[in-house]
Design a protein around this motif. Structure first.
Motif, PDB file in Angstrom:
ATOM      1  N   GLU A 214       0.832  -1.202   0.000  1.00  0.00           N
ATOM      2  CA  GLU A 214       0.000   0.000   0.000  1.00  0.00           C
ATOM      3  C   GLU A 214       0.866   1.252   0.000  1.00  0.00           C
ATOM      4  O   GLU A 214       0.587   2.235  -0.707  1.00  0.00           O
ATOM      5  CB  GLU A 214      -0.935   0.007   1.214  1.00  0.00           C
ATOM      6  CG  GLU A 214      -2.084  -0.977   1.141  1.00  0.00           C
ATOM      7  CD  GLU A 214      -3.031  -0.804   2.324  1.00  0.00           C
ATOM      8  OE1 GLU A 214      -3.263   0.352   2.746  1.00  0.00           O
ATOM      9  OE2 GLU A 214      -3.529  -1.823   2.822  1.00  0.00           O
TER      10      GLU A 214
ATOM     11  N   ALA B  68       1.201   4.220  -2.970  1.00  0.00           N
ATOM     12  CA  ALA B  68       1.046   5.639  -2.643  1.00  0.00           C
ATOM     13  C   ALA B  68       2.291   6.421  -3.036  1.00  0.00           C
ATOM     14  O   ALA B  68       2.199   7.565  -3.508  1.00  0.00           O
ATOM     15  CB  ALA B  68       0.762   5.804  -1.150  1.00  0.00           C
ATOM     16  N   ASP B  69       3.462   5.814  -2.892  1.00  0.00           N
ATOM     17  CA  ASP B  69       4.705   6.494  -3.247  1.00  0.00           C
ATOM     18  C   ASP B  69       4.858   6.633  -4.768  1.00  0.00           C
ATOM     19  O   ASP B  69       5.421   7.622  -5.252  1.00  0.00           O
ATOM     20  CB  ASP B  69       5.900   5.750  -2.660  1.00  0.00           C
ATOM     21  CG  ASP B  69       6.009   5.927  -1.148  1.00  0.00           C
ATOM     22  OD1 ASP B  69       5.459   6.918  -0.631  1.00  0.00           O
ATOM     23  OD2 ASP B  69       6.645   5.078  -0.505  1.00  0.00           O
TER      24      ASP B  69
ATOM     25  N   TYR C 145       2.334   7.071  -6.763  1.00  0.00           N
ATOM     26  CA  TYR C 145       1.446   8.199  -7.034  1.00  0.00           C
ATOM     27  C   TYR C 145       2.149   9.517  -6.724  1.00  0.00           C
ATOM     28  O   TYR C 145       2.070  10.480  -7.507  1.00  0.00           O
ATOM     29  CB  TYR C 145       0.169   8.071  -6.195  1.00  0.00           C
ATOM     30  CG  TYR C 145      -0.769   9.241  -6.320  1.00  0.00           C
ATOM     31  CD1 TYR C 145      -1.648   9.346  -7.387  1.00  0.00           C
ATOM     32  CD2 TYR C 145      -0.757  10.266  -5.366  1.00  0.00           C
ATOM     33  CE1 TYR C 145      -2.504  10.430  -7.503  1.00  0.00           C
ATOM     34  CE2 TYR C 145      -1.608  11.350  -5.473  1.00  0.00           C
ATOM     35  CZ  TYR C 145      -2.480  11.433  -6.545  1.00  0.00           C
ATOM     36  OH  TYR C 145      -3.315  12.521  -6.669  1.00  0.00           O
TER      37      TYR C 145
ATOM     38  N   GLU D 144      -0.040   1.791 -11.685  1.00  0.00           N
ATOM     39  CA  GLU D 144      -0.095   3.053 -10.944  1.00  0.00           C
ATOM     40  C   GLU D 144       0.826   4.090 -11.567  1.00  0.00           C
ATOM     41  O   GLU D 144       0.562   5.298 -11.516  1.00  0.00           O
ATOM     42  CB  GLU D 144       0.282   2.829  -9.479  1.00  0.00           C
ATOM     43  CG  GLU D 144       0.173   4.061  -8.593  1.00  0.00           C
ATOM     44  CD  GLU D 144      -1.253   4.587  -8.486  1.00  0.00           C
ATOM     45  OE1 GLU D 144      -1.422   5.826  -8.525  1.00  0.00           O
ATOM     46  OE2 GLU D 144      -2.191   3.773  -8.379  1.00  0.00           O
TER      47      GLU D 144
END
Length: 264
Positions: free
Chosen positions: A75, A79-80, A82, A114
């Motif tokens: 997770e 997020a990183d 993004y 992503e």
């Protein structure tokens, strides 16, 4: 002219400028190089994107240690990615393994999705794989641009035989980037004997703190680490690699994608 990249890994903004002065054609942006490189913070990503004149790829590695990541680690990694995309960086550097040392294809696929068109490098997690050529197949199936590897050895010079075999195996489908222990004294032999078109190094050095007065009683971490010695890239070490490689290509060895151009 032979296409060749000199990628320099850095973990602070000062080193970004120094690496570019030395002739880096791409930057791997990290934190904590002493731990093998971890994810840089969003502030560093944004500032690097603003000041870079060459492509910048962010390391996506949430912790030190092995490459077997928990669901919460994953997770964080998504997020990183993004954050790197939002910062305007050109690519990411990723990797993950399953307990039996195979590539975590599900994680790699999620990270690539992503990234949404950013360039993707698979890092030296491959050097911990028991079946590296099967790993290369998995990496290529996800359309990664390159893999960073020492040829499964402690350093790229020792890994020359495997690096050469990897180059032959992948052909034009995947760039093999040699890294670990690479410097001006061995880079020409590594390139000549393997056929790699990309090399990776840090050019590690240090500088003294600019503090004029300070207490020496407290330590910010281990007492063995000098808080007043700052790790930085040495542009002369990068420049020496550039000059060594110039002997191979009639003094015109480099070409790189403009720093504001992303992979489509």
């Amino acid at each position: 002219m032979t296409l060749r990249h000199i990628e320099v890994c850095i973990d602070n903004i000062e080193s970004l400028h120094l690496a570019q002065q030395g002739g880096a054609t791409r930057i791997e942006l990290c934190s904590s190089l002493a731990l093998g490189g971890l994810t840089p913070n969003p502030g560093l990503m944004k500032l690097a994107a603003r000041h870079a004149t060459v492509p910048v790829y962010a390391m996506i590695r949430p912790r030190q240690g092995d490459f077997l990541f928990s669901e919460q680690d994953k997770e964080i990694m998504l997020a990183d990615v993004y954050a790197a995309r939002e910062a305007g960086l050109q690519g990411i550097v990723v990797g993950g393994l399953l307990p039996d040392s195979r590539i975590d294809a599900e994680l790699l696929g999620a990270l690539c999705r992503e990234a949404q068109g950013m360039g993707v490098t698979f890092h030296r997690a491959i050097d911990q794989c028991l079946e590296p050529f099967a790993a290369l197949d998995t990496i290529m199936s996800h359309n990664c641009e390159r893999v960073l590897t020492s040829g499964l050895k402690a350093n790229a010079y020792e890994g020359i035989p495997v690096l050469a075999e990897m180059v032959r195996y992948c052909g034009d489908r995947l760039a093999i980037m040699a890294g670990a222990g690479l410097h001006a004294g061995n880079v020409v032999e590594i390139v000549q004997q393997t056929g790699v078109q990309e090399v990776h190094l840090s050019g590690k050095s240090t500088r003294a703190s600019l503090m004029q007065q300070y207490s020496q009683e407290a330590y910010m971490g281990s007492a063995e680490v000098d808080d007043f010695t700052i790790p930085v890239t040495d542009p002369d070490k990068i420049r020496a690699v550039v000059q060594a490689l110039q002997t191979l290509d009639n003094h015109t060895p480099y070409s790189h994608t403009p720093h504001n151009q992303r992979r489509s």
